[in-house]
Design a protein around this motif. Structure first.
Motif, mmCIF file in Angstrom:
data_model
loop_
_atom_site.group_PDB
_atom_site.id
_atom_site.type_symbol
_atom_site.label_atom_id
_atom_site.label_comp_id
_atom_site.label_asym_id
_atom_site.label_seq_id
_atom_site.Cartn_x
_atom_site.Cartn_y
_atom_site.Cartn_z
ATOM 1 N N TYR A 277 46.766 31.128 13.738
ATOM 2 C CA TYR A 277 45.829 31.916 12.937
ATOM 3 C C TYR A 277 45.362 33.150 13.709
ATOM 4 O O TYR A 277 45.364 34.274 13.178
ATOM 5 C CB TYR A 277 44.630 31.049 12.559
ATOM 6 C CG TYR A 277 43.554 31.765 11.770
ATOM 7 C CD1 TYR A 277 43.715 32.002 10.407
ATOM 8 C CD2 TYR A 277 42.379 32.198 12.376
ATOM 9 C CE1 TYR A 277 42.740 32.652 9.672
ATOM 10 C CE2 TYR A 277 41.392 32.853 11.652
ATOM 11 C CZ TYR A 277 41.573 33.077 10.305
ATOM 12 O OH TYR A 277 40.598 33.726 9.589
ATOM 13 N N ASN A 278 45.000 32.963 14.955
ATOM 14 C CA ASN A 278 44.511 34.076 15.772
ATOM 15 C C ASN A 278 45.577 35.140 15.980
ATOM 16 O O ASN A 278 45.266 36.342 16.037
ATOM 17 C CB ASN A 278 44.019 33.562 17.127
ATOM 18 C CG ASN A 278 42.740 32.756 17.023
ATOM 19 O OD1 ASN A 278 42.035 32.834 16.025
ATOM 20 N ND2 ASN A 278 42.446 31.981 18.041
ATOM 21 N N GLU A 279 46.825 34.715 16.094
ATOM 22 C CA GLU A 279 47.911 35.674 16.298
ATOM 23 C C GLU A 279 48.067 36.593 15.084
ATOM 24 O O GLU A 279 48.257 37.809 15.228
ATOM 25 C CB GLU A 279 49.220 34.923 16.559
ATOM 26 C CG GLU A 279 50.386 35.826 16.913
ATOM 27 C CD GLU A 279 51.645 35.065 17.271
ATOM 28 O OE1 GLU A 279 52.726 35.694 17.332
ATOM 29 O OE2 GLU A 279 51.543 33.841 17.499
ATOM 30 N N ILE A 280 47.971 36.030 13.881
ATOM 31 C CA ILE A 280 48.066 36.849 12.666
ATOM 32 C C ILE A 280 46.871 37.779 12.552
ATOM 33 O O ILE A 280 47.004 38.957 12.198
ATOM 34 C CB ILE A 280 48.185 35.941 11.425
ATOM 35 C CG1 ILE A 280 49.522 35.186 11.454
ATOM 36 C CG2 ILE A 280 48.075 36.759 10.134
ATOM 37 C CD1 ILE A 280 49.661 34.124 10.391
ATOM 38 N N ARG A 281 45.696 37.273 12.859
ATOM 39 C CA ARG A 281 44.498 38.113 12.819
ATOM 40 C C ARG A 281 44.592 39.252 13.833
ATOM 41 O O ARG A 281 44.217 40.400 13.539
ATOM 42 C CB ARG A 281 43.255 37.263 13.099
ATOM 43 C CG ARG A 281 42.894 36.304 12.003
ATOM 44 C CD ARG A 281 42.326 37.011 10.768
ATOM 45 N NE ARG A 281 41.003 37.554 11.044
ATOM 46 C CZ ARG A 281 40.610 38.788 10.749
ATOM 47 N NH1 ARG A 281 41.456 39.629 10.174
ATOM 48 N NH2 ARG A 281 39.383 39.177 10.989
ATOM 49 N N SER A 282 45.096 38.971 15.013
ATOM 50 C CA SER A 282 45.214 39.996 16.054
ATOM 51 C C SER A 282 46.203 41.083 15.652
ATOM 52 O O SER A 282 45.972 42.270 15.887
ATOM 53 C CB SER A 282 45.658 39.363 17.380
ATOM 54 O OG SER A 282 44.685 38.477 17.871
#
Length: 312
Positions: A277-282
């Protein structure tokens, strides 16, 4: 299928819901097959609108006798056949009554105002129509469907129980702008367009297509998981369902087999890992441009005019 609490309502909603926009021109037999297989498999959220062609009538005819098996949401605001302007209070009341007749029900679970502007909301009349419909038992709850600062104003009025908004790998503004505020106020949150209309599967997309803005954005975002269409759909759907506060994601299709395919993707759970999730948000934070939202709002004007091309 996993179910989640829908805000402060008494509803426990399936994490995948059915969006009725794309069945507006389908035949009854196809809709019957699609909806009954979905409800039989555990889907309990059906979302439609007064301006989705024959969607309300098709749903109403298909699910006669099964009202206790699902939650029914519709929307109002656009004249869609009435000799009134959009948002006219008299038209709104008649539109709600027409929706109930089309859907063959005495009440719906939620009526959403359909992308109503802050300017209209501030006048108060459209909100009063929904409040009266709730008092009269025509709807159990009232909600707002829309995006951007119009949606933020609607949330802050404190009058709505439900909030439906665009949330996906190519449309993440709501994750910071509106969804946290809706959650803070105890609203049930619905992600619409959760798989970004699978825009990445097409080599070329018309500028008049519903998914064109997403197609342009995804070309720049270049998520690795989109190299495989099915992995892309699974990751995109789980991303929307991983947004804190999102209870259900509305997926539209006119393909009777699509529901079962999507449901299978969620058998291992409705969330990405925190790292995924964090990778997509970043990636979104790194690439997203400030004018992307404005461009999408321009397309919505085309959609409402009826000049729309679905690519799914």
């Amino acid at each position: 299928m996993e179910r989640r609490t829908f805000g402060q309502t008494d509803m426990q909603v399936s994490i995948q819901g059915f969006g009725g926009a794309e069945i507006g021109q389908a035949d009854q037999r196809t809709v019957d097959r699609l909806l009954h297989s979905a409800v039989d498999a555990g889907l309990n959220v059906i979302d439609t609108a007064e301006c989705y062609g024959n969607s309300e009538e098709l749903i109403g005819k298909s699910l006669v006798g099964r009202r206790e098996d699902y939650y029914l949401f519709t929307k109002c605001g656009h004249a869609s056949g009435f000799d009134y302007s959009d948002w006219d209070p008299v038209m709104l009341k008649q539109s709600i009554d027409r929706s109930l007749k089309r859907l063959k029900v005495d009440y719906v679970d939620v009526i959403h105002l359909h992308s109503c502007s802050e300017e209209i909301l501030r006048q108060g009349e459209v909100i009063e129509v929904l409040k009266r419909a709730k008092e009269q038992g025509k709807t159990r709850y009232i909600g707002y469907s829309g995006d951007h600062t119009d949606a933020l104003y609607a949330i802050k009025t404190g009058v709505f129980d439900s909030f439906e908004t665009s949330v996906n790998i190519a449309d993440q503004e709501a994750i910071e702008l509106t969804v946290p505020e809706a959650v803070k106020r105890g609203m049930g949150v619905i992600a619409k367009r959760p798989i970004a209309n699978v825009a990445w599967k097409n080599d070329i997309v018309s500028e008049q297509a519903y998914a064109y803005p997403y197609w342009v954005r995804l070309k720049e975002l270049k998520y690795d998981f989109l190299e495989d269409i099915q992995l892309g759909v699974k990751t995109a759907l789980k991303f929307a369902l991983s947004v804190p506060g999102v209870a259900t994601a509305i997926v539209g299709t006119s393909n009777p087999n699509r529901w079962e395919q999507n449901a299978t993707m969620l058998l291992d759970g409705g969330r990405l890992s925190q790292d995924e999730y964090n990778e997509i948000r970043s990636r979104w934070t790194e690439v997203a441009k400030t004018d992307w939202e404005a461009k999408f709002k321009d397309l919505l004007k085309v959609i409402r005019s009826g000049h729309i091309i679905f690519i799914m």
